[in-house]
Design an enzyme around this catalytic site. Structure first.
Site, PDB file in Angstrom:
ATOM      1  N   HIS A  67     -17.980 -33.114   4.982  1.00 22.00           N
ATOM      2  CA  HIS A  67     -17.383 -34.118   4.097  1.00 22.00           C
ATOM      3  C   HIS A  67     -16.770 -35.287   4.884  1.00 22.00           C
ATOM      4  O   HIS A  67     -17.138 -36.441   4.714  1.00 22.00           O
ATOM      5  CB  HIS A  67     -16.266 -33.487   3.269  1.00 22.00           C
ATOM      6  CG  HIS A  67     -16.652 -32.261   2.525  1.00 22.00           C
ATOM      7  ND1 HIS A  67     -17.483 -32.294   1.435  1.00 22.00           N
ATOM      8  CD2 HIS A  67     -16.305 -30.959   2.690  1.00 22.00           C
ATOM      9  CE1 HIS A  67     -17.614 -31.055   0.957  1.00 22.00           C
ATOM     10  NE2 HIS A  67     -16.917 -30.241   1.702  1.00 22.00           N
TER      11      HIS A  67
HETATM   12  C1  BDR Z   1     -12.425 -32.424   1.141  1.00 24.37           C
HETATM   13  O1  BDR Z   1     -11.377 -31.492   0.868  1.00 24.37           O
HETATM   14  C2  BDR Z   1     -11.052 -30.782   2.021  1.00 24.37           C
HETATM   15  O2  BDR Z   1     -11.134 -29.415   1.769  1.00 24.37           O
HETATM   16  C3  BDR Z   1     -11.997 -31.217   3.099  1.00 24.37           C
HETATM   17  O3  BDR Z   1     -11.324 -31.339   4.338  1.00 24.37           O
HETATM   18  C4  BDR Z   1     -12.480 -32.561   2.639  1.00 24.37           C
HETATM   19  O4  BDR Z   1     -11.598 -33.583   3.052  1.00 24.37           O
HETATM   20  C5  BDR Z   1     -13.699 -31.934   0.490  1.00 24.37           C
HETATM   21  O5  BDR Z   1     -13.513 -31.740  -0.859  1.00 24.37           O
END
Ligand code: BDR
Ligand code: CA
Length: 307
Positions: A236
Site C-alpha cells: 500500500h
Molecule cells: C493502510 O493501512 C495500514 O494498515 C497500512 O500501513 C496502509 O497504510 C492500508 O489500508
C-alpha cells in the site's frame, strides 16, 4: 534537484517497505519522518520508524505525533502487522526520537520551506497532517503537493465500506482534503495492484544488504489477505512514494472525493466519483493503475543503494 518531503507514517509492515523505498532514493530529500499511532500503538510505531531510519544509515529527525484520532478511540491493526508492527521482527534500536510534536515540526518545516516548498506524504491516519494544517491554514501555501495512501473506490479492508487509514481518522482526512492544495490518492484499489506475491518476494530477497534482508523478513510475516484472489501482501504505502519517484508507472484521473464522517456503517468511506456522476469540481488526483514490474524494479533499485 531532489524533492523535499515529509513522510508521516505508522510503521507498520508496508510502511517499513515504503520508508526503505524513500530512504534509498536520492530523488527524495526526507526532511522529517513524523509518526502516529495506527497499525499499532505510537510506542511501537515510533520505535519502528527510528529503527528503520537507523538501519538505512540516515540521519533524519523522527518525531512523535498523535497516539489517537481527533475524535473517538484508537484501534490498531496488529492482526495484520503483528504486536510490534513489524510482524515480530526485532530491529536494533535506531537514533533517539527528536524532541517535539509532529504537528509543530511539520508547521516549522513548512514555514522554513516557503511557497510550494514541501511535499507531504501521508502513509497512516491523517491526524498529524490535519493538526498541522488546521492550526495554521496559511501554511498550506507552502505545500507543493500532498500524496496519501488512503481510501478506496470499491470495498474497504477494515469495514465493508472503509479503508484502514481513512477509517482511523475520517475527520482528519476531511481536513487535509479541504486544504485546497494538489492531492494525489493511492487507494486500496490501486495498491492491490502492487501485490508482493511469493515469487516477487523471492526475487526481492535475492541480493545484498541488511535493509533488503530485513524487508524480506518483514514481508514474509504478513498474513495473506482474504480480499484478493492471489496470495501476497499489497504494498500500500510504497505506492505513494513510487508516485513521486516514477509517475509514468501510473495512470490517473481527476475526481471529486467526499469522506464519510458519519457514525454509521459508512464511517471512513471515501466516496470517489470516478465517472463524474455528480458533476462536482475535482479535488483529488486518483491513481488508477500501476505497472507492477516497474514498481517492484523501483524497490529493487532502492535496496541496491541501501546498506
Ligand atoms: C493502510 O493501512 C495500514 O494498515 C497500512 O500501513 C496502509 O497504510 C492500508 O489500508
Ligand atoms: Ca501505513
Amino acid at each position: 534537484m531532489a524533492r523535499s518531503i515529509i513522510i508521516d507514517c505508522d510503521p507498520g509492515t508496508d510502511d517499513a517497505i515504503a520508508l526503505f523505498l524513500a530512504l534509498g532514493n536520492p530523488a527524495l530529500e526526507i526532511r522529517l519522518v513524523t509518526v502516529a499511532g495506527g497499525n499499532v500503538g505510537l510506542g511501537h510505531t515510533m520505535r519502528n520508524a527510528r529503527a528503520l531510519v537507523g538501519l538505512a544509515g540516515k540521519s533524519i529527525p523522527v518525531i512523535a505525533g498523535a497516539d489517537r484520532p481527533l475524535l473517538g478511540s484508537f484501534e490498531d491493526a496488529a492482526y495484520v502487522h503483528g504486536e510490534n508492527g513489524l510482524g515480530g521482527i526485532q530491529l536494533p534500536d535506531g537514533p533517539p526520537a527528536t524532541p517535539g510534536l509532529a504537528a509543530d515540526a511539520i508547521r516549522a518545516a513548512l514555514r522554513q520551506a516557503g511557497p510550494n516548498g514541501l511535499t507531504l506524504v501521508g502513509l497512516g491516519p491523517a491526524t498529524n497532517l490535519a493538526l498541522a494544517l488546521a492550526t495554521e491554514p496559511a501554511l498550506a501555501a507552502n505545500v507543493a503537493e500532498i500524496v496519501l495512501m488512503t481510501g478506496a473506490w470499491a470495498e474497504g479492508n477494515i469495514t465493508p465500506a472503509a479503508e484502514f487509514n481513512a477509517w482511523s481518522d475520517p475527520e482528519a482526512l476531511a481536513i487535509v482534503m479541504a486544504c485546497a492544495r494538489p492531492i494525489t490518492l493511492a487507494t486500496l484499489d490501486l495498491t492491490s495492484q502492487a501485490l508482493c506475491t511469493p515469487a516477487r518476494l523471492a526475487a526481492l530477497a535475492q541480493g545484498q544488504g541488511t535493509c533488503r534482508a530485513t524487508a524480506a523478513a518483514i514481508l514474509a510475516t504478513v498474513p495473506p489477505t482474504k480480499r484478493l484472489a492471489q496470495p501476497g501482501s499489497p504494498q500500500h504505502d510504497s505506492c505513494a512514494i513510487a508516485w513521486l519517484l516514477a509517475p509514468e508507472t501510473f495512470t490517473h484521473r481527476e475526481v471529486h472525493v467526499t469522506v464519510d464522517c458519519t457514525n454509521g456503517p459508512g464511517r471512513g468511506q471515501t466516496i470517489i466519483d470516478r465517472w463524474d456522476r455528480l458533476g462536482r469540481p475535482a479535488n483529488a488526483r486518483l491513481l488508477d493503475t500501476l505497472n507492477p514490474d516497474r514498481f517492484f524494479a523501483l524497490l529493487d533499485e532502492s535496496f541496491n543503494r541501501l546498506p
